[in-house]
Enzyme design. Sequence first.
Site, PDB file in Angstrom:
ATOM      1  N   THR A 133       0.809  -1.376   0.178  1.00 48.00           N
ATOM      2  CA  THR A 133      -0.238   0.126   0.243  1.00 48.00           C
ATOM      3  C   THR A 133       0.483   0.818   0.044  1.00 48.00           C
ATOM      4  OG1 THR A 133      -1.331   1.574   1.073  1.00 48.00           O
ATOM      5  CG2 THR A 133      -0.119  -0.405   2.258  1.00 48.00           C
ATOM      6  N   ASP A 134       0.170   2.566  -0.600  1.00 51.84           N
ATOM      7  CA  ASP A 134       1.292   3.628  -0.414  1.00 51.84           C
ATOM      8  C   ASP A 134       1.113   3.947   0.859  1.00 51.84           C
ATOM      9  OD1 ASP A 134      -1.721   4.783  -0.100  1.00 51.84           O
ATOM     10  OD2 ASP A 134      -1.908   5.474  -1.534  1.00 51.84           O
ATOM     11  N   GLU A 135       0.203   3.370   1.829  1.00 46.99           N
ATOM     12  CA  GLU A 135       0.357   3.748   3.384  1.00 46.99           C
ATOM     13  C   GLU A 135       1.258   4.257   3.941  1.00 46.99           C
ATOM     14  OE1 GLU A 135      -3.148   3.111   5.414  1.00 46.99           O
ATOM     15  OE2 GLU A 135      -4.857   2.941   3.140  1.00 46.99           O
ATOM     16  N   TYR A 158      -2.024  -0.445  11.165  1.00 50.58           N
ATOM     17  CA  TYR A 158      -1.644  -1.391   9.093  1.00 50.58           C
ATOM     18  C   TYR A 158      -1.204  -1.350   8.424  1.00 50.58           C
ATOM     19  CZ  TYR A 158      -3.209  -1.488   4.565  1.00 50.58           C
ATOM     20  OH  TYR A 158      -3.460  -2.055   3.089  1.00 50.58           O
ATOM     21  N   LYS A 162       2.027  -3.367   7.070  1.00 48.37           N
ATOM     22  CA  LYS A 162       2.438  -3.220   5.611  1.00 48.37           C
ATOM     23  C   LYS A 162       4.025  -3.065   5.727  1.00 48.37           C
ATOM     24  CE  LYS A 162       0.592  -4.993   2.813  1.00 48.37           C
ATOM     25  NZ  LYS A 162      -0.150  -5.938   2.336  1.00 48.37           N
TER      26      LYS A 162
END
Length: 353
Positions: A133-135, A158, A162
């Site tokens: 994810t870009d998060e 989260y 990741k």
Amino acid sequence: MRILVTGGAGFIGSAVVRHLVREVGAEVLTFDKLTYAGNLANLTEIGNLPNHQFLKADICDADAVREAFQTFRPDRVYHLAAESHVDRSITGAADFVQTNVLGTFTLLEAARGYWSGLDPAAKAAFRFLHVSTDEVYGSLGPDGLFTETTPYDPSSPYSASKAASDHLVVAWGRTYGLPVLVSNCSNNYGPYHFPEKLIPLTILNALHGKKLPVYGNGSNIRDWLYVEDHARALHLIASEGRLNETYNVGGRNERSNIEVVRVVCGILDELAPKSFPHSDLITFVADRPGHDARYAIDATKLETELNWRAQENFETGIRKTVEWYLANEAWWRPLRDKVYAGERLGLLATADR
Ligand code: NAD
């Protein structure tokens, strides 16, 4: 081509599996634990096709993972299994560390064991694609975009889990020579999206005349990508991407949360009108703790190196999505009735802060 897809009964994983089975014609093994977010109904469109198999198993179970490699003998792994909802990670981080970090480690070790026993040609052709994810990049201010070289700076349990899994995958490439690639994607939306996430929650609450919760003042910006565009991008990255590289995937469709909710309301006013505009249901609620202000992807590398283009923009994709939910009550009704009814998740008690 034989592809093992972890998390293939989830939202994005099932779009990947449908793409691989129908469009690519690959032999696919969906490996999924079927958590609350996993749903075999996501695969009914391809369920009976002979090039698809399903295995209910946990990526943290080393024996089950090893056995899947030995019996299915994949040419590739597309790894999408994860705990994926930021709000749930705030109040229950353990599952995120377990599946996203330890599960990825377990999968990497099994992949390495299997890969090291392949003949040289199969070994060179093997691919392990890790879907992230870009998060992991944290939060942007009003300007700028995430690139593949943006430093990691995750905010939530989260995104931290990741980020940890991304680092493990890169390390298994550098240290052991496992042929890995990593993709970091912006927010997805589309059919089969579990109704805890903003867009499906808004559609279903609006249909039922319930309040449409918008966190904070609704100004947080996400870069929305239609899920089928993501599925195509992932197969392209695994097929043509350079080993040990990261590719960012994004649709260049930045929208604030309040804009997204208003667009959904406008489409529903047209397709499922009520006696009042759906936007009357919008209600601003307490913000998410640690809520990142803005995510936006620079997808230049994917566009120029691999010639990828999204086929949907936000206007076309969101209309298709709302139409899909209107036409597929049989899919979402059991989820709303039995799995998740739309209650608020991820709020800390005052004493926790
Ligand atoms: P999802 O929650 O809809 O699906 C996750 C799937 O993984 C489910 O089918 C679940 O049953 C399965 N799973 C969970 N734990 C497992 C375990 N221990 N063993 C085997 N299977 C397990 O998630 P999603 O939105 O489809 O996301 C898929 C991947 O893409 C995730 O890795 C996520 O981090 C990443 N991603 C998601 C988005 C997004 O907008 N949804 C954006 C970028 C990246």
